[in-house]
Scaffold this motif. Sequence first.
Motif, PDB file in Angstrom:
ATOM      1  N   VAL A  30       0.661  -1.422   0.285  1.00 46.20           N
ATOM      2  CA  VAL A  30       0.181   0.067  -0.238  1.00 46.20           C
ATOM      3  C   VAL A  30       1.378   1.195  -0.651  1.00 46.20           C
ATOM      4  O   VAL A  30       0.459   1.928  -0.607  1.00 46.20           O
ATOM      5  N   GLU A  31       2.199   0.993   0.878  1.00 47.05           N
ATOM      6  CA  GLU A  31       2.923   2.946   1.280  1.00 47.05           C
ATOM      7  C   GLU A  31       3.262   2.489  -0.183  1.00 47.05           C
ATOM      8  O   GLU A  31       3.702   3.969  -0.547  1.00 47.05           O
ATOM      9  N   ALA A  32       4.166   1.482  -1.029  1.00 47.67           N
ATOM     10  CA  ALA A  32       4.886   1.914  -2.088  1.00 47.67           C
ATOM     11  C   ALA A  32       3.870   2.596  -3.141  1.00 47.67           C
ATOM     12  O   ALA A  32       4.704   3.203  -4.089  1.00 47.67           O
ATOM     13  N   LYS A  33       2.468   1.772  -3.283  1.00 51.49           N
ATOM     14  CA  LYS A  33       1.633   2.101  -4.603  1.00 51.49           C
ATOM     15  C   LYS A  33       1.633   3.729  -4.277  1.00 51.49           C
ATOM     16  O   LYS A  33       1.121   4.529  -5.098  1.00 51.49           O
ATOM     17  N   LYS A  34       0.918   4.294  -2.938  1.00 51.80           N
ATOM     18  CA  LYS A  34       0.900   5.521  -2.574  1.00 51.80           C
ATOM     19  C   LYS A  34       2.246   6.794  -3.024  1.00 51.80           C
ATOM     20  O   LYS A  34       2.154   7.592  -3.759  1.00 51.80           O
ATOM     21  N   GLN A  35       3.097   5.671  -2.374  1.00 48.89           N
ATOM     22  CA  GLN A  35       4.408   6.556  -3.204  1.00 48.89           C
ATOM     23  C   GLN A  35       4.311   6.786  -4.740  1.00 48.89           C
ATOM     24  O   GLN A  35       4.641   7.375  -5.610  1.00 48.89           O
ATOM     25  N   ILE A  37       2.073   6.605  -6.826  1.00 50.76           N
ATOM     26  CA  ILE A  37       0.790   7.968  -7.283  1.00 50.76           C
ATOM     27  C   ILE A  37       1.259   8.791  -7.213  1.00 50.76           C
ATOM     28  O   ILE A  37       1.484   9.516  -7.641  1.00 50.76           O
ATOM     29  N   GLU A  38       2.107   9.492  -6.160  1.00 49.42           N
ATOM     30  CA  GLU A  38       2.546  10.263  -6.216  1.00 49.42           C
ATOM     31  C   GLU A  38       3.487  11.233  -6.978  1.00 49.42           C
ATOM     32  O   GLU A  38       4.107  11.784  -7.208  1.00 49.42           O
ATOM     33  N   TYR A  40       3.122   9.712 -10.324  1.00 51.48           N
ATOM     34  CA  TYR A  40       2.520  10.224 -11.516  1.00 51.48           C
ATOM     35  C   TYR A  40       1.942  11.420 -10.996  1.00 51.48           C
ATOM     36  O   TYR A  40       2.282  12.156 -12.181  1.00 51.48           O
ATOM     37  N   GLU A  41       1.582  11.691  -9.897  1.00 50.38           N
ATOM     38  CA  GLU A  41       1.070  13.214  -9.620  1.00 50.38           C
ATOM     39  C   GLU A  41       2.145  14.324 -10.424  1.00 50.38           C
ATOM     40  O   GLU A  41       1.470  15.356 -10.571  1.00 50.38           O
ATOM     41  N   ASN A  42       3.441  14.238  -9.631  1.00 53.55           N
ATOM     42  CA  ASN A  42       4.217  15.027 -10.083  1.00 53.55           C
ATOM     43  C   ASN A  42       5.002  14.725 -11.866  1.00 53.55           C
ATOM     44  O   ASN A  42       4.823  16.192 -12.042  1.00 53.55           O
ATOM     45  N   ALA A  43       4.461  13.461 -12.024  1.00 56.63           N
ATOM     46  CA  ALA A  43       5.256  14.117 -13.541  1.00 56.63           C
ATOM     47  C   ALA A  43       4.090  14.634 -14.412  1.00 56.63           C
ATOM     48  O   ALA A  43       4.778  15.233 -14.922  1.00 56.63           O
ATOM     49  N   LEU A  56      -1.325   9.908 -21.318  1.00 60.14           N
ATOM     50  CA  LEU A  56      -1.222   8.635 -20.626  1.00 60.14           C
ATOM     51  C   LEU A  56      -0.740   8.259 -19.177  1.00 60.14           C
ATOM     52  O   LEU A  56      -1.143   7.276 -18.701  1.00 60.14           O
ATOM     53  N   LEU A  57      -0.629   9.350 -18.695  1.00 59.50           N
ATOM     54  CA  LEU A  57       0.526   9.445 -17.279  1.00 59.50           C
ATOM     55  C   LEU A  57      -1.270   9.661 -16.557  1.00 59.50           C
ATOM     56  O   LEU A  57      -1.062   8.690 -15.086  1.00 59.50           O
ATOM     57  N   THR A  58      -1.890  10.525 -16.829  1.00 64.63           N
ATOM     58  CA  THR A  58      -3.531  10.598 -15.998  1.00 64.63           C
ATOM     59  C   THR A  58      -4.133   8.393 -16.269  1.00 64.63           C
ATOM     60  O   THR A  58      -4.602   8.822 -15.093  1.00 64.63           O
TER      61      THR A  58
END
Length: 82
Positions: A30-35, A37-38, A40-43, A56-58
């Motif tokens: 779960v923690e790795a997946k949250k990281q 996601i963060e 991808y949001e930054n990208a 594509l990133l979205t």
Amino acid sequence: GVPTFAPRGIDREEQYLAFLSLKFLLPKLVEAKKQMIERYENAIRAVRGSEEAKALLTRLLDEHRAQLKTLEEAARRVASQK
């Protein structure tokens, strides 16, 4: 002595994961997946001028969010078991 070869079918880096419990592993996932996601949001915020790249990133971000929901639900179920 130390064996010079790994048993077939088991990655050296993952050989000890088989002995860990889901109660331990799922929160880590779960923690790795949250990281992820963060990142991808930054990208998405960093991409300039390419709507195709942002789309594509979205799309990939949406997939990660769906996977996070699945992992969180599994972690809740396992944590509630004795």
